[in-house]
Design a protein around this motif. Structure first.
Motif, PDB file in Angstrom:
ATOM      1  N   PHE A 140     -34.385 -35.668 -21.516  1.00 58.33           N
ATOM      2  CA  PHE A 140     -33.360 -35.815 -22.548  1.00 58.33           C
ATOM      3  C   PHE A 140     -31.963 -35.614 -21.965  1.00 58.33           C
ATOM      4  CE2 PHE A 140     -36.601 -35.695 -25.846  1.00 58.33           C
ATOM      5  CZ  PHE A 140     -36.030 -36.484 -26.833  1.00 58.33           C
ATOM      6  N   VAL A 141     -31.824 -34.648 -21.061  1.00 54.86           N
ATOM      7  CA  VAL A 141     -30.533 -34.448 -20.398  1.00 54.86           C
ATOM      8  C   VAL A 141     -30.171 -35.679 -19.570  1.00 54.86           C
ATOM      9  CG1 VAL A 141     -29.369 -33.123 -18.587  1.00 54.86           C
ATOM     10  CG2 VAL A 141     -30.659 -31.937 -20.366  1.00 54.86           C
ATOM     11  N   ALA A 142     -31.135 -36.207 -18.822  1.00 54.60           N
ATOM     12  CA  ALA A 142     -30.880 -37.405 -18.010  1.00 54.60           C
ATOM     13  C   ALA A 142     -30.440 -38.573 -18.886  1.00 54.60           C
ATOM     14  CB  ALA A 142     -32.135 -37.777 -17.225  1.00 54.60           C
ATOM     15  N   PHE A 143     -31.130 -38.768 -20.000  1.00 52.50           N
ATOM     16  CA  PHE A 143     -30.845 -39.881 -20.913  1.00 52.50           C
ATOM     17  C   PHE A 143     -29.407 -39.820 -21.428  1.00 52.50           C
ATOM     18  CE2 PHE A 143     -30.769 -41.474 -25.311  1.00 52.50           C
ATOM     19  CZ  PHE A 143     -31.220 -42.765 -25.127  1.00 52.50           C
ATOM     20  N   TRP A 144     -29.009 -38.643 -21.914  1.00 59.46           N
ATOM     21  CA  TRP A 144     -27.679 -38.528 -22.521  1.00 59.46           C
ATOM     22  C   TRP A 144     -26.578 -38.485 -21.473  1.00 59.46           C
ATOM     23  CZ3 TRP A 144     -27.070 -40.114 -27.115  1.00 59.46           C
ATOM     24  CH2 TRP A 144     -28.106 -39.990 -28.046  1.00 59.46           C
ATOM     25  N   ILE A 145     -26.834 -37.904 -20.320  1.00 56.36           N
ATOM     26  CA  ILE A 145     -25.842 -37.938 -19.242  1.00 56.36           C
ATOM     27  C   ILE A 145     -25.603 -39.383 -18.801  1.00 56.36           C
ATOM     28  CG2 ILE A 145     -25.465 -37.385 -16.808  1.00 56.36           C
ATOM     29  CD1 ILE A 145     -24.838 -35.085 -18.662  1.00 56.36           C
ATOM     30  N   TYR A 146     -26.689 -40.154 -18.681  1.00 53.61           N
ATOM     31  CA  TYR A 146     -26.556 -41.555 -18.289  1.00 53.61           C
ATOM     32  C   TYR A 146     -25.702 -42.321 -19.302  1.00 53.61           C
ATOM     33  CZ  TYR A 146     -27.713 -46.393 -17.237  1.00 53.61           C
ATOM     34  OH  TYR A 146     -27.632 -47.727 -16.952  1.00 53.61           O
ATOM     35  N   ARG A 147     -26.001 -42.146 -20.561  1.00 54.09           N
ATOM     36  CA  ARG A 147     -25.237 -42.871 -21.590  1.00 54.09           C
ATOM     37  C   ARG A 147     -23.775 -42.448 -21.601  1.00 54.09           C
ATOM     38  NH1 ARG A 147     -28.320 -44.126 -27.139  1.00 54.09           N
ATOM     39  NH2 ARG A 147     -26.522 -45.513 -27.139  1.00 54.09           N
ATOM     40  N   LEU A 148     -23.525 -41.150 -21.412  1.00 51.90           N
ATOM     41  CA  LEU A 148     -22.150 -40.657 -21.424  1.00 51.90           C
ATOM     42  C   LEU A 148     -21.348 -41.221 -20.253  1.00 51.90           C
ATOM     43  CD1 LEU A 148     -20.042 -38.714 -22.653  1.00 51.90           C
ATOM     44  CD2 LEU A 148     -20.955 -36.929 -21.145  1.00 51.90           C
ATOM     45  N   VAL A 149     -21.922 -41.147 -19.057  1.00 50.94           N
ATOM     46  CA  VAL A 149     -21.190 -41.605 -17.866  1.00 50.94           C
ATOM     47  C   VAL A 149     -21.048 -43.124 -17.863  1.00 50.94           C
ATOM     48  CG1 VAL A 149     -21.188 -41.623 -15.326  1.00 50.94           C
ATOM     49  CG2 VAL A 149     -21.985 -39.599 -16.566  1.00 50.94           C
ATOM     50  N   MET A 150     -21.988 -43.839 -18.475  1.00 52.68           N
ATOM     51  CA  MET A 150     -21.914 -45.297 -18.499  1.00 52.68           C
ATOM     52  C   MET A 150     -20.723 -45.817 -19.285  1.00 52.68           C
ATOM     53  SD  MET A 150     -23.804 -47.041 -16.592  1.00 52.68           S
ATOM     54  CE  MET A 150     -23.498 -48.625 -17.367  1.00 52.68           C
ATOM     55  N   HIS A 151     -20.092 -44.964 -20.070  1.00 52.46           N
ATOM     56  CA  HIS A 151     -18.869 -45.393 -20.761  1.00 52.46           C
ATOM     57  C   HIS A 151     -17.771 -45.723 -19.756  1.00 52.46           C
ATOM     58  CE1 HIS A 151     -20.186 -44.838 -24.837  1.00 52.46           C
ATOM     59  NE2 HIS A 151     -20.546 -43.587 -24.625  1.00 52.46           N
ATOM     60  N   SER A 152     -17.870 -45.136 -18.540  1.00 51.18           N
ATOM     61  CA  SER A 152     -16.892 -45.445 -17.496  1.00 51.18           C
ATOM     62  C   SER A 152     -17.293 -46.671 -16.690  1.00 51.18           C
ATOM     63  CB  SER A 152     -16.746 -44.241 -16.554  1.00 51.18           C
ATOM     64  OG  SER A 152     -17.950 -44.032 -15.821  1.00 51.18           O
ATOM     65  N   GLY A 153     -18.518 -47.179 -16.927  1.00 48.60           N
ATOM     66  CA  GLY A 153     -18.984 -48.364 -16.227  1.00 48.60           C
ATOM     67  C   GLY A 153     -19.500 -48.100 -14.827  1.00 48.60           C
ATOM     68  N   GLN A 154     -19.618 -46.831 -14.432  1.00 52.20           N
ATOM     69  CA  GLN A 154     -20.085 -46.478 -13.086  1.00 52.20           C
ATOM     70  C   GLN A 154     -21.589 -46.186 -13.134  1.00 52.20           C
ATOM     71  OE1 GLN A 154     -18.044 -46.616 -10.381  1.00 52.20           O
ATOM     72  NE2 GLN A 154     -16.477 -47.367 -11.812  1.00 52.20           N
ATOM     73  N   GLN A 155     -22.401 -47.243 -12.988  1.00 53.71           N
ATOM     74  CA  GLN A 155     -23.834 -47.075 -13.195  1.00 53.71           C
ATOM     75  C   GLN A 155     -24.489 -46.204 -12.119  1.00 53.71           C
ATOM     76  OE1 GLN A 155     -26.404 -50.619 -13.401  1.00 53.71           O
ATOM     77  NE2 GLN A 155     -27.345 -49.660 -15.171  1.00 53.71           N
ATOM     78  N   ARG A 156     -24.144 -46.397 -10.869  1.00 54.71           N
ATOM     79  CA  ARG A 156     -24.774 -45.584  -9.828  1.00 54.71           C
ATOM     80  C   ARG A 156     -24.383 -44.118  -9.935  1.00 54.71           C
ATOM     81  NH1 ARG A 156     -24.562 -50.614  -8.276  1.00 54.71           N
ATOM     82  NH2 ARG A 156     -26.272 -51.514  -7.027  1.00 54.71           N
ATOM     83  N   LEU A 157     -23.158 -43.850 -10.334  1.00 53.35           N
ATOM     84  CA  LEU A 157     -22.749 -42.465 -10.590  1.00 53.35           C
ATOM     85  C   LEU A 157     -23.544 -41.897 -11.759  1.00 53.35           C
ATOM     86  CD1 LEU A 157     -20.891 -40.031 -10.122  1.00 53.35           C
ATOM     87  CD2 LEU A 157     -19.233 -41.112 -11.677  1.00 53.35           C
ATOM     88  N   ALA A 158     -23.760 -42.736 -12.775  1.00 48.80           N
ATOM     89  CA  ALA A 158     -24.540 -42.297 -13.933  1.00 48.80           C
ATOM     90  C   ALA A 158     -25.977 -41.982 -13.531  1.00 48.80           C
ATOM     91  CB  ALA A 158     -24.517 -43.379 -15.015  1.00 48.80           C
TER      92      ALA A 158
END
Length: 249
Positions: A140-158
């Motif tokens: 669940f943490v991974a899922f929401w961190i990914y969605r949050l960081v993807m707002h910046s468009g940096q997928q590999r960072l996410a």
């Protein structure tokens, strides 16, 4: 890379100590039952999620299997820590990004079950507690961190942050579980939590960072050789190398 990890899993020495997987019989019966009760609803919802995925997109079954295997191999690599304990990666971040946290609650729980039965890593009475920390909270943490960081468009960072923070959160939750079951005579829960968290932190922090980088490498491989599956999951835009922003819930 996966071949090297598999070889280490087969021939690597294990440490007979309490670890990120809480060992069989370590928790008092009341706490063992409590964590089973907490984990079971997520497992039931995860079964519904997996059923929907396999029925609507059967082409993704191989990728599902890969996610489970990735979790199995990484989480079985027990690395000695201080005071006779050991730490390990979790490998749940990749599957959580691909299929969502509910699907990983089932895959992660099955991984923990097989490890308890085949590798004596973890246990059956403590399966609920281990599943809650590694197969539920971490994804669940991974899922929401990914969605949050993807707002910046940096997928590999996410991907990196989702995987690394899922690992770290798992160890924090395990420390909480152990501190609740065994509060210190002086200082109670907080003193016990600091003790258990300190045992894991020395090795778990660099492990989490390493897992983040490894997951990015696997993601790059999927981007090259599993583009069609990523497009089906809306994680990559069709007909281009651009990254998508949607993931399954």
């Amino acid at each position: 890379m996966m071949a090297v990890l598999s070889l280490y899993l087969i021939v690597g020495a294990s440490t007979p100590a309490y670890a990120m997987h809480i060992m069989e019989g370590y928790l008092p019966p009341g706490w063992a039952i409590f964590w089973w009760v907490v984990a079971l609803p997520f497992f039931a919802l995860g079964l519904r999620s997996l059923t929907h995925i396999t029925k609507s997109t059967p082409e993704l079954k191989l990728l599902l299997a890969l996610s489970g295997a990735f979790t199995f191999v990484l989480s079985a690599l027990k690395i000695p820590s201080v005071t006779g304990s050991c730490s390990h990666p979790t490998g749940t971040g990749l599957g959580a990004v691909l299929f969502g946290p509910l699907a990983m609650s089932v895959l992660g729980s099955l991984v923990l079950l097989f490890q308890a039965l085949l590798l004596a890593h973890g246990g059956l009475t403590t399966l609920g507690a281990n599943a809650f920390s590694m197969a539920i909270v971490g994804p669940f943490v991974a899922f929401w961190i990914y969605r949050l960081v993807m707002h910046s468009g940096q997928q590999r960072l996410a991907i990196f942050l989702a995987s690394a923070l899922a690992d770290l959160t798992t160890y924090v939750v395990t420390s909480v579980q152990l501190a609740l079951a065994f509060p210190a005579a002086t200082g109670g829960f907080m003193a016990s939590f600091v003790k258990f968290a300190g045992i894991f932190a020395i090795t778990q922090v660099p492990l989490a960072i390493s897992e983040g980088f490894l997951t990015v490498l696997v993601w790059n491989w999927l981007s090259n050789y599993g583009r069609q599956e990523l497009e089906m999951l809306n994680l990559m835009k069709q007909g281009s190398g651009e990254e998508g922003v949607r993931v399954r819930s």
